[in-house]
Design a protein around this motif. Structure first.
Motif, PDB file in Angstrom:
ATOM      1  N   THR A  31       0.836  -1.200   0.000  1.00 33.12           N
ATOM      2  CA  THR A  31       0.000   0.000   0.000  1.00 33.12           C
ATOM      3  C   THR A  31       0.872   1.252   0.000  1.00 33.12           C
ATOM      4  O   THR A  31       0.601   2.201  -0.746  1.00 33.12           O
ATOM      5  CB  THR A  31      -0.945   0.000   1.219  1.00 33.12           C
ATOM      6  N   PHE A  32       1.928   1.245   0.801  1.00 32.37           N
ATOM      7  CA  PHE A  32       2.828   2.402   0.870  1.00 32.37           C
ATOM      8  C   PHE A  32       3.425   2.704  -0.505  1.00 32.37           C
ATOM      9  O   PHE A  32       3.477   3.858  -0.931  1.00 32.37           O
ATOM     10  CB  PHE A  32       3.950   2.118   1.876  1.00 32.37           C
ATOM     11  N   ASP A  33       3.865   1.672  -1.205  1.00 34.64           N
ATOM     12  CA  ASP A  33       4.547   1.861  -2.489  1.00 34.64           C
ATOM     13  C   ASP A  33       3.604   2.093  -3.673  1.00 34.64           C
ATOM     14  O   ASP A  33       3.991   2.743  -4.636  1.00 34.64           O
ATOM     15  CB  ASP A  33       5.436   0.662  -2.798  1.00 34.64           C
ATOM     16  N   LYS A  34       2.363   1.588  -3.596  1.00 32.38           N
ATOM     17  CA  LYS A  34       1.493   1.628  -4.776  1.00 32.38           C
ATOM     18  C   LYS A  34       0.188   2.403  -4.602  1.00 32.38           C
ATOM     19  O   LYS A  34      -0.397   2.843  -5.590  1.00 32.38           O
ATOM     20  CB  LYS A  34       1.161   0.203  -5.213  1.00 32.38           C
ATOM     21  N   ARG A  35      -0.300   2.536  -3.361  1.00 31.30           N
ATOM     22  CA  ARG A  35      -1.598   3.192  -3.129  1.00 31.30           C
ATOM     23  C   ARG A  35      -1.542   4.034  -1.853  1.00 31.30           C
ATOM     24  O   ARG A  35      -2.389   3.909  -0.978  1.00 31.30           O
ATOM     25  CB  ARG A  35      -2.705   2.139  -2.995  1.00 31.30           C
ATOM     26  N   ARG A  36      -0.537   4.872  -1.769  1.00 32.54           N
ATOM     27  CA  ARG A  36      -0.281   5.589  -0.520  1.00 32.54           C
ATOM     28  C   ARG A  36      -1.456   6.428  -0.057  1.00 32.54           C
ATOM     29  O   ARG A  36      -1.630   6.667   1.131  1.00 32.54           O
ATOM     30  CB  ARG A  36       0.956   6.464  -0.663  1.00 32.54           C
ATOM     31  N   HIS A  37      -2.291   6.879  -0.971  1.00 30.83           N
ATOM     32  CA  HIS A  37      -3.430   7.728  -0.602  1.00 30.83           C
ATOM     33  C   HIS A  37      -4.413   7.019   0.337  1.00 30.83           C
ATOM     34  O   HIS A  37      -5.219   7.675   0.986  1.00 30.83           O
ATOM     35  CB  HIS A  37      -4.151   8.223  -1.859  1.00 30.83           C
ATOM     36  N   VAL A  38      -4.343   5.678   0.436  1.00 37.15           N
ATOM     37  CA  VAL A  38      -5.226   4.947   1.357  1.00 37.15           C
ATOM     38  C   VAL A  38      -4.467   4.360   2.545  1.00 37.15           C
ATOM     39  O   VAL A  38      -5.046   3.660   3.368  1.00 37.15           O
ATOM     40  CB  VAL A  38      -6.036   3.839   0.637  1.00 37.15           C
ATOM     41  N   LEU A  39      -3.176   4.651   2.643  1.00 33.85           N
ATOM     42  CA  LEU A  39      -2.348   4.079   3.711  1.00 33.85           C
ATOM     43  C   LEU A  39      -2.854   4.451   5.102  1.00 33.85           C
ATOM     44  O   LEU A  39      -2.804   3.642   6.022  1.00 33.85           O
ATOM     45  CB  LEU A  39      -0.888   4.520   3.544  1.00 33.85           C
ATOM     46  N   SER A  40      -3.369   5.650   5.260  1.00 33.92           N
ATOM     47  CA  SER A  40      -3.812   6.096   6.594  1.00 33.92           C
ATOM     48  C   SER A  40      -4.958   5.228   7.136  1.00 33.92           C
ATOM     49  O   SER A  40      -5.197   5.221   8.340  1.00 33.92           O
ATOM     50  CB  SER A  40      -4.219   7.565   6.571  1.00 33.92           C
ATOM     51  N   LYS A  41      -5.625   4.474   6.279  1.00 33.94           N
ATOM     52  CA  LYS A  41      -6.691   3.570   6.746  1.00 33.94           C
ATOM     53  C   LYS A  41      -6.130   2.431   7.589  1.00 33.94           C
ATOM     54  O   LYS A  41      -6.875   1.778   8.313  1.00 33.94           O
ATOM     55  CB  LYS A  41      -7.484   3.017   5.571  1.00 33.94           C
ATOM     56  N   LEU A  42      -4.818   2.198   7.501  1.00 31.38           N
ATOM     57  CA  LEU A  42      -4.191   1.150   8.306  1.00 31.38           C
ATOM     58  C   LEU A  42      -3.820   1.650   9.705  1.00 31.38           C
ATOM     59  O   LEU A  42      -3.358   0.887  10.536  1.00 31.38           O
ATOM     60  CB  LEU A  42      -2.937   0.607   7.600  1.00 31.38           C
ATOM     61  N   TYR A  43      -4.027   2.937   9.950  1.00 26.12           N
ATOM     62  CA  TYR A  43      -3.742   3.556  11.249  1.00 26.12           C
ATOM     63  C   TYR A  43      -5.046   3.819  11.980  1.00 26.12           C
ATOM     64  O   TYR A  43      -6.076   4.059  11.354  1.00 26.12           O
ATOM     65  CB  TYR A  43      -2.995   4.878  11.051  1.00 26.12           C
ATOM     66  N   SER A  44      -4.995   3.817  13.307  1.00 24.59           N
ATOM     67  CA  SER A  44      -6.177   4.190  14.088  1.00 24.59           C
ATOM     68  C   SER A  44      -6.272   5.723  14.124  1.00 24.59           C
ATOM     69  O   SER A  44      -5.334   6.420  13.744  1.00 24.59           O
ATOM     70  CB  SER A  44      -6.085   3.620  15.513  1.00 24.59           C
ATOM     71  N   ASP A  45      -7.391   6.233  14.585  1.00 27.62           N
ATOM     72  CA  ASP A  45      -7.592   7.687  14.634  1.00 27.62           C
ATOM     73  C   ASP A  45      -6.604   8.395  15.553  1.00 27.62           C
ATOM     74  O   ASP A  45      -6.341   9.578  15.385  1.00 27.62           O
ATOM     75  CB  ASP A  45      -9.020   8.011  15.083  1.00 27.62           C
ATOM     76  N   THR A  46      -6.078   7.679  16.537  1.00 25.06           N
ATOM     77  CA  THR A  46      -5.175   8.295  17.511  1.00 25.06           C
ATOM     78  C   THR A  46      -3.735   7.809  17.353  1.00 25.06           C
ATOM     79  O   THR A  46      -2.924   7.959  18.269  1.00 25.06           O
ATOM     80  CB  THR A  46      -5.658   8.000  18.939  1.00 25.06           C
ATOM     81  N   SER A  47      -3.408   7.247  16.208  1.00 23.68           N
ATOM     82  CA  SER A  47      -2.061   6.708  15.976  1.00 23.68           C
ATOM     83  C   SER A  47      -0.992   7.771  16.100  1.00 23.68           C
ATOM     84  O   SER A  47      -1.226   8.954  15.856  1.00 23.68           O
ATOM     85  CB  SER A  47      -1.963   6.092  14.579  1.00 23.68           C
ATOM     86  N   SER A  48       0.191   7.300  16.435  1.00 25.78           N
ATOM     87  CA  SER A  48       1.358   8.161  16.566  1.00 25.78           C
ATOM     88  C   SER A  48       2.463   7.628  15.659  1.00 25.78           C
ATOM     89  O   SER A  48       2.705   6.419  15.615  1.00 25.78           O
ATOM     90  CB  SER A  48       1.817   8.136  18.024  1.00 25.78           C
ATOM     91  N   LEU A  49       3.111   8.529  14.928  1.00 26.00           N
ATOM     92  CA  LEU A  49       4.205   8.178  14.032  1.00 26.00           C
ATOM     93  C   LEU A  49       5.412   9.035  14.378  1.00 26.00           C
ATOM     94  O   LEU A  49       5.284  10.254  14.520  1.00 26.00           O
ATOM     95  CB  LEU A  49       3.794   8.428  12.576  1.00 26.00           C
ATOM     96  N   VAL A  50       6.556   8.401  14.529  1.00 27.71           N
ATOM     97  CA  VAL A  50       7.818   9.119  14.663  1.00 27.71           C
ATOM     98  C   VAL A  50       8.623   8.761  13.423  1.00 27.71           C
ATOM     99  O   VAL A  50       8.970   7.601  13.216  1.00 27.71           O
ATOM    100  CB  VAL A  50       8.573   8.754  15.958  1.00 27.71           C
ATOM    101  N   TRP A  51       8.868   9.751  12.575  1.00 23.23           N
ATOM    102  CA  TRP A  51       9.528   9.546  11.286  1.00 23.23           C
ATOM    103  C   TRP A  51      10.870  10.263  11.323  1.00 23.23           C
ATOM    104  O   TRP A  51      10.919  11.488  11.274  1.00 23.23           O
ATOM    105  CB  TRP A  51       8.649  10.105  10.175  1.00 23.23           C
ATOM    106  N   ASN A  52      11.929   9.509  11.454  1.00 21.30           N
ATOM    107  CA  ASN A  52      13.276  10.085  11.540  1.00 21.30           C
ATOM    108  C   ASN A  52      13.340  11.219  12.568  1.00 21.30           C
ATOM    109  O   ASN A  52      13.908  12.278  12.326  1.00 21.30           O
ATOM    110  CB  ASN A  52      13.759  10.569  10.168  1.00 21.30           C
ATOM    111  N   GLY A  53      12.701  10.985  13.715  1.00 26.28           N
ATOM    112  CA  GLY A  53      12.749  11.950  14.813  1.00 26.28           C
ATOM    113  C   GLY A  53      11.632  12.970  14.836  1.00 26.28           C
ATOM    114  O   GLY A  53      11.509  13.722  15.796  1.00 26.28           O
TER     115      GLY A  53
END
Length: 136
Positions: A30-52
């Motif tokens: 999904t990340f590589d081919k359909r990124r526009h729907v990737l956020s559906k794999l996260y919950s509403d309160t998800s947290s991401l730390v991306w390179n700090g």
């Protein structure tokens, strides 16, 4: 009784491994081919730390993820472990550790590691926490 506990632990580990592998295949495809729907794999309160850099909430996550350049991920290793119910009450939770390389458009591949905490929402796994780091 001890044998039953061991069998239960083994079953939980096998289920975590199978679920984690299926999720990771779906996630990076999904990340590589359909990124526009990737956020559906996260919950509403998800947290991401991306390179700090910390990003929280599905709208901000989606905005950030779709802004990234085109990618191709190659996974070299993965480990999935069940998280004890005492640590995260109320549902099935697994920790997933991934390493590999990622190629961004027009740049050389970089080694990355990514750690997820996933929780089951019904039959669907959702990312609760995501920590991504690349080499410089």
């Amino acid at each position: 009784m001890a044998a039953s506990k061991q069998e239960n632990k083994k079953l939980l580990a096998e289920q975590a491994s199978k679920s984690g592998e299926e999720f990771i295949q779906l996630y990076y495809e999904t990340f590589d081919k359909r990124r526009h729907v990737l956020s559906k794999l996260y919950s509403d309160t998800s947290s991401l730390v991306w390179n700090g850099h910390h990003i929280k909430g599905s709208d901000k996550l989606n905005e950030f993820l779709v802004s990234l350049p085109t990618t191709v991920h190659n996974i070299y290793s993965m480990d999935c472990q069940p998280v004890p119910e005492k640590a995260v009450p109320g549902g099935r939770t697994i920790a997933v550790f991934v390493s590999g390389n990622v190629e961004y458009e027009d740049t050389k591949a970089k080694i990355f590691s990514q750690n997820f905490v996933l929780t089951a929402e019904g039959k669907v796994w959702k990312v609760v926490s995501d920590c991504f780091r690349t080499t410089t």
